[in-house]
Write an enzyme that holds these catalytic residues in place. Sequence first.
Site, PDB file in Angstrom:
ATOM      1  N   HIS A 129      -3.707   6.086   3.571  1.00  0.00           N
ATOM      2  CA  HIS A 129      -4.473   4.915   3.135  1.00  0.00           C
ATOM      3  C   HIS A 129      -3.944   3.629   3.766  1.00  0.00           C
ATOM      4  O   HIS A 129      -4.700   2.820   4.315  1.00  0.00           O
ATOM      5  CB  HIS A 129      -4.412   4.845   1.611  1.00  0.00           C
ATOM      6  CG  HIS A 129      -5.253   3.779   0.985  1.00  0.00           C
ATOM      7  ND1 HIS A 129      -4.744   2.554   0.630  1.00  0.00           N
ATOM      8  CD2 HIS A 129      -6.554   3.762   0.625  1.00  0.00           C
ATOM      9  CE1 HIS A 129      -5.705   1.822   0.080  1.00  0.00           C
ATOM     10  NE2 HIS A 129      -6.817   2.529   0.063  1.00  0.00           N
ATOM     11  N   SER A 154     -11.350  -0.798  -0.699  1.00  0.00           N
ATOM     12  CA  SER A 154     -10.081  -0.747   0.036  1.00  0.00           C
ATOM     13  C   SER A 154     -10.287  -1.003   1.516  1.00  0.00           C
ATOM     14  O   SER A 154      -9.424  -1.569   2.188  1.00  0.00           O
ATOM     15  CB  SER A 154      -9.427   0.631  -0.130  1.00  0.00           C
ATOM     16  OG  SER A 154      -8.724   0.746  -1.317  1.00  0.00           O
ATOM     17  N   ASP A 168       0.831  -1.198   0.000  1.00  0.00           N
ATOM     18  CA  ASP A 168       0.000   0.000   0.000  1.00  0.00           C
ATOM     19  C   ASP A 168       0.874   1.261   0.000  1.00  0.00           C
ATOM     20  O   ASP A 168       1.939   1.263  -0.615  1.00  0.00           O
ATOM     21  CB  ASP A 168      -0.913  -0.040   1.238  1.00  0.00           C
ATOM     22  CG  ASP A 168      -2.256   0.613   1.009  1.00  0.00           C
ATOM     23  OD1 ASP A 168      -2.278   1.846   0.875  1.00  0.00           O
ATOM     24  OD2 ASP A 168      -3.283  -0.091   0.979  1.00  0.00           O
TER      25      ASP A 168
END
Length: 400
Positions: free
Chosen positions: A192, A346, A161
């Site tokens: 994120h 996600s 990520d």
Amino acid sequence: MGFITKAIPLALAAASVINGAEIMETRAGVQTLADKYIVVMNDGMTDKDFDSHRSWVNRTHRRRLIRRGAKAMGGMKHTYRFPTGLKGYSGHFDEQMINEISKRADVKYIERDARVQINAIEQQDNVPSWGLARVGSKEPGGTTYYYDGTAGEGSTAYVIDTGTDIQHEEFEGRATWGANFVDDMDMDCNGHGTHVSGTIGGKTFGVAKKSNVVAVKVLDCNGSGSNSGVIMGMEWATKDAQQKGADKAVANMSLGGAFSQASNDAAAAIAQGGVFLAVAAGNDNVDAADSSPASEPSICTVAASTEQDGKADFSNFGQVVDVYAPGDSITSAKPGGGSQVLSGTSMATPHVAGLGAYLIGLGKGGGPGLCDTIKQMAIDVIQNPGASTTSKLINNGSGM
């Protein structure tokens, strides 16, 4: 769009064959990286033959620069050697050099490298989450997460990520930095990856609260990277997991884009290496069969559900989806401390990766077969899941 890493729209069209090697063609509008390619070798190639091929590429590239006055190209940059046998490389080549490579009988196919990036659809601080309670209950609307006290102890989750804030209090020292394939900053300057990691192994937000988390950074502060860089991260995670025990490892990829054979092959190599891999289905409200690596059948592809047990309006769907997991308005960790609320497939995917780690802690076994276990434990509750799509929502089997 949802908060999933997305290649702007990178789609595989036809494959042209040039003297035995396929050069994958992409549709109009694809944001490819100029003169950058991913080359995948034939199945079963030996290390010796691969080294010989790489030497030929480097020699030929240098001769072109000297003899023909070709414009400066970086040549070969990354080399891939997955433990399961997948071999290839990426680099910066002009069209003539790519044509030379395509003539080689030992090349399986060539694919243009493409940009990947993330897009957030909503963000709100300090709002209560519901996803954990849903994973631990057979009925919606709960406020308590029921789970076994083993909580994924002894398992390791590789989060491929934007990086992870490994100092965040959520991880209690269980998060470590693994590798970086995008920049020189070993930190999550986007947020994120930390959110994803928190859903897997955070003490408050995590499904597997005692699991270890390893940060594998493939996207930069803007949430941008390349398919070639992502594949490097996948290779590193596979090798590291095998060294430490693949049967105790899970991997999470809350990223993706349109169809890429190279991305799918790399995802398959992770699974073949014995690591359970959870991947986001995508946030375009379309069939995930055209998305990668979500369309790779040997991994666990995850769609996003709402608090009311419906399909999230942004979530992709289709036969390639293995399970649904909570993905709408999910609270988890943010870099620097505290929490934030994000939505997307996600956010659904780390619930599944976390459940895989949780089951490893329970002694349920590891590897890609965990996806079948998770599907068997799932409950049939999703309303209007989409055409040809499962209606199964994950559940940890606590019996509540």
